[in-house]
Design a protein around this motif. Structure first.
Motif, PDB file in Angstrom:
ATOM      1  N   LYS A 376       0.839  -1.196   0.000  1.00 31.81           N
ATOM      2  CA  LYS A 376       0.000   0.000   0.000  1.00 31.81           C
ATOM      3  C   LYS A 376       0.880   1.255   0.000  1.00 31.81           C
ATOM      4  CE  LYS A 376      -3.671   2.124   2.657  1.00 31.81           C
ATOM      5  NZ  LYS A 376      -4.195   2.249   4.007  1.00 31.81           N
ATOM      6  N   ALA A 377       1.926   1.212   0.804  1.00 38.25           N
ATOM      7  CA  ALA A 377       2.818   2.366   0.901  1.00 38.25           C
ATOM      8  C   ALA A 377       3.569   2.612  -0.402  1.00 38.25           C
ATOM      9  CB  ALA A 377       3.805   2.162   2.053  1.00 38.25           C
ATOM     10  N   VAL A 378       4.011   1.524  -1.028  1.00 41.12           N
ATOM     11  CA  VAL A 378       4.736   1.676  -2.297  1.00 41.12           C
ATOM     12  C   VAL A 378       3.821   2.348  -3.330  1.00 41.12           C
ATOM     13  CG1 VAL A 378       5.680   0.400  -4.269  1.00 41.12           C
ATOM     14  CG2 VAL A 378       6.391  -0.207  -1.932  1.00 41.12           C
ATOM     15  N   LYS A 379       2.574   1.864  -3.393  1.00 38.91           N
ATOM     16  CA  LYS A 379       1.639   2.444  -4.360  1.00 38.91           C
ATOM     17  C   LYS A 379       1.365   3.921  -4.047  1.00 38.91           C
ATOM     18  CE  LYS A 379      -0.731  -1.729  -5.914  1.00 38.91           C
ATOM     19  NZ  LYS A 379      -1.928  -2.577  -5.819  1.00 38.91           N
ATOM     20  N   GLN A 380       1.269   4.212  -2.755  1.00 37.46           N
ATOM     21  CA  GLN A 380       1.025   5.600  -2.353  1.00 37.46           C
ATOM     22  C   GLN A 380       2.218   6.484  -2.733  1.00 37.46           C
ATOM     23  OE1 GLN A 380      -2.034   6.451  -0.985  1.00 37.46           O
ATOM     24  NE2 GLN A 380      -1.270   8.471  -1.583  1.00 37.46           N
ATOM     25  N   LEU A 381       3.425   5.965  -2.492  1.00 40.67           N
ATOM     26  CA  LEU A 381       4.625   6.725  -2.852  1.00 40.67           C
ATOM     27  C   LEU A 381       4.631   7.021  -4.350  1.00 40.67           C
ATOM     28  CD1 LEU A 381       8.302   6.159  -1.734  1.00 40.67           C
ATOM     29  CD2 LEU A 381       7.748   6.485  -4.143  1.00 40.67           C
ATOM     30  N   VAL A 382       4.318   5.997  -5.125  1.00 39.26           N
ATOM     31  CA  VAL A 382       4.312   6.185  -6.581  1.00 39.26           C
ATOM     32  C   VAL A 382       3.287   7.257  -6.962  1.00 39.26           C
ATOM     33  CG1 VAL A 382       3.794   5.080  -8.795  1.00 39.26           C
ATOM     34  CG2 VAL A 382       5.158   3.860  -7.084  1.00 39.26           C
ATOM     35  N   ALA A 383       2.120   7.177  -6.338  1.00 38.90           N
ATOM     36  CA  ALA A 383       1.077   8.168  -6.643  1.00 38.90           C
ATOM     37  C   ALA A 383       1.517   9.573  -6.235  1.00 38.90           C
ATOM     38  CB  ALA A 383      -0.217   7.794  -5.915  1.00 38.90           C
TER      39      ALA A 383
END
Lengths: 391, 391
Positions: A376-383
């Motif tokens: 979830k955090a990785v996806k948030q960082l990418v966003a």
């Protein structure tokens, strides 16, 4: 006293950047770490009981430096049954984990100035060890071959360095950090060029039991006279902190390595050796439940990372996903992991210490909750951090 | 593959002759061994319980490579209280016994070609370690000074080798194999010549707690900037098989040694480190009952050996008597110990591996019964084998 007067090769190596990063991020009480190659499983109960029994039975005296005979007998049988290793007890040394096994093998086999090939990305310990032993390290990038070392690349490394005596290769299969597991054909293909050039293979097979849907093949089957196998119980039996490894090798040579081992540590801890006897005699299936979990987690992490825009090579073994950071993020591996730790409280390993600064390594030997939070955090960082294309 | 192609310094060292002899005589089921430096005491119960608790609490994950903070804090306090060591936790590394401590310190501090003084007789590990690290080893015989290294002998060794860069001294106090413990004056006397010549002291103080009627003094008090102390729990807490040692040294330099340690073993075993925390936090007096026993046994063995015609230097520490074989026997140390093992089923250590072939070493860390049997056998051997003067 002058620091510049000490061993220059010691000054040259840096402390493990990955272990330092892992240690440094502990200051964040909220951090969730997928950093080290550290099973989140505990040591199986029957092995713990064997260690406790050894303590209660006062098995606290010096073991013979090769390791207890019973343990080397058990190792001979266990690894023969698992992977077809063909070694008797007097060709096996018990070590303080795979780390000591690598250190004393490299020390014994090579002379200062000899050259050793390390396919990259690679576990950083190898390069540190060859440097400490004053060897010439030939890093061979495997990223354009799906992280598999090919015989052509070996030949190329030899041809590119006519001035050097290429004497060794450190192979990790299944691989850390990529998770790639060599097929039988890929292992067999390497043998002729190594045989022809008299190159020792230090074959680190510590993840040998952790493969998914494919078998592990040891290069020792093809090159018995010039392979030293490194293995141990850290990963297969979740015994990292116990520090128990093995060296398997041809008679005569393994005796030379045993001397270095003796003068480096005397012996592996007695109570840990008793735990290891139990693991090998009655723990043949201990890794099975772990493997089932790891495989589910691998599938989850690989899928999630791909969805987040990372290139992921399919990992057939170990418990790592090695993923290429999306170019749009405009971050190298350190920028990525530091941002992820600081802003999202998730610890991953940068690819840089392994030799590839465009990648991150995720250890999925962690709980489902930790993995879900990390993804979830990785996806948030990418966003949050993807740079908008200039209009 | 050609054995002559491997590291020539590895070929040059021999496996420990003392450990081999100790192992070989096991074929005799009747053998009573006073060979290794192996306490016949067991690990104290409260320490065993701490190890068991660590196992049950699943403390099986990678420790930080320097060792757990709590253990290094405990070591800082314990050794300050015992011997006045002045080191904070960040100047202390937890190692796999004293052996690893010596190995990584020698590796880190010295460059190939540097010269290191080893006063003899000495524990054979040192010479093997300097050889493996391609150093010039200067053996300095102390037998004519009551087995005490004098500053004059240090200066002589330097003067005798104007071509060499004398960079280190490996001092063992209390000594193995002689049992001699340096007085405060003898330690203080060594400091000026070492300071003046910028010589590192690797001060192996593993027997520091085992002195009889005299205090242990560490040379680190006089040379804090150029001493690396080796210590550990093998002898003080009868934990030989657990493999737990320490390095104490000046900041900056100890960091360099820590790197070599990391790339040699990763860390000491987690469960053993928890046992060590208990030993240092609550086992300050664990050695006292052992010491009382050892002192009685020392007196017994020294008296008996003298009665049997051996010259015995008075041992103020450790648990060894080093005794000169009567000339009438016409036996070197190997002949003596082999005869004693074969004909009388008693195992002693020959002096030869320590550098003096006219002596034998008796480890009196053994039961009263074993010591009595050994002394009886030695007297019998002398009676049976003393050559009659030619008439």
């Amino acid at each position: 006293m002058d620091l510049n007067e000490i061993n220059p090769y010691v000054l040259k190596v840096m402390p493990s950047a990955m272990r330092k990063f892992d240690h440094d991020i502990n200051v964040d009480p909220k951090i969730i770490k997928l950093t080290l190659g550290e099973p989140n499983f505990n040591v199986p109960d029957h092995i713990k009981q064997a260690a406790i029994d050894a303590i209660n039975d006062n098995k606290s005296h010096y073991p013979y430096y090769w390791g207890y005979q019973e343990l080397r007998d058990a190792a001979s049988k266990y690894y023969r049954d698992k992977f077809g290793y063909d070694y008797s007890a007097d060709q096996i040394i018990v070590t303080v984990g795979a780390t000591e096994a690598v250190a004393v093998t490299v020390k014994a086999l090579f002379k200062p100035g000899d050259a050793v090939i390390i396919p990259t990305p690679a576990y950083p310990l190898y390069n540190a060890t060859t440097t400490l032993n004053e060897l010439n390290t030939l890093l061979v990038d495997t990223s354009d071959d799906g992280f598999i070392l090919t015989p052509e690349k070996v030949q190329q490394a030899i041809d590119d360095h006519p001035d050097l005596n290429v004497k060794g290769l450190i192979l990790t299969d299944p691989n850390n950090p990529t998770g790639v597991a060599y097929s039988k054909d890929q292992i067999a293909a390497l043998a002729p060029v190594l045989k022809e050039n008299g190159i020792w293979v230090i074959s680190d097979e510590i993840y040998g039991e952790l493969t998914y849907g494919q078998k592990h093949y040891s290069i020792s089957e093809y090159l018995p006279d010039q392979t030293i196998i490194i293995n141990g119980l850290s990963k297969s039996h979740a015994m990292t902190g116990y520090r128990l490894g093995f060296i398997f090798g041809p008679s005569g040579f393994v005796d030379q390595i045993a001397k270095v081992h003796q003068f480096t540590v005397t012996a592996a801890a007695s109570i840990v050796q008793y735990a290891a006897i139990e693991a090998l005699e009655h723990g043949q299936d201990d890794s099975k439940p772990m493997l089932q979990e790891y495989e589910k987690r691998r599938d989850f992490v690989a899928k999630e990372m791909a969805e987040a825009g990372f290139d992921v090579v399919h990992p057939g073994g170990a418990f790592y996903v090695f993923a290429k950071i999306p170019a749009d993020l405009n971050m190298d591996s350190w920028a990525f992991v530091k941002t992820l730790a600081k802003e999202y409280h998730i610890g991953l390993m940068p690819g840089d210490p392994f030799g590839d600064n465009e990648y991150v390594r995720i250890s999925y030997a962690a709980s489902d909750e930790a993995l879900a939070a990390a993804m979830k955090a990785v996806k948030q960082l990418v966003a949050d951090h993807t740079e908008e294309p200039t209009k």
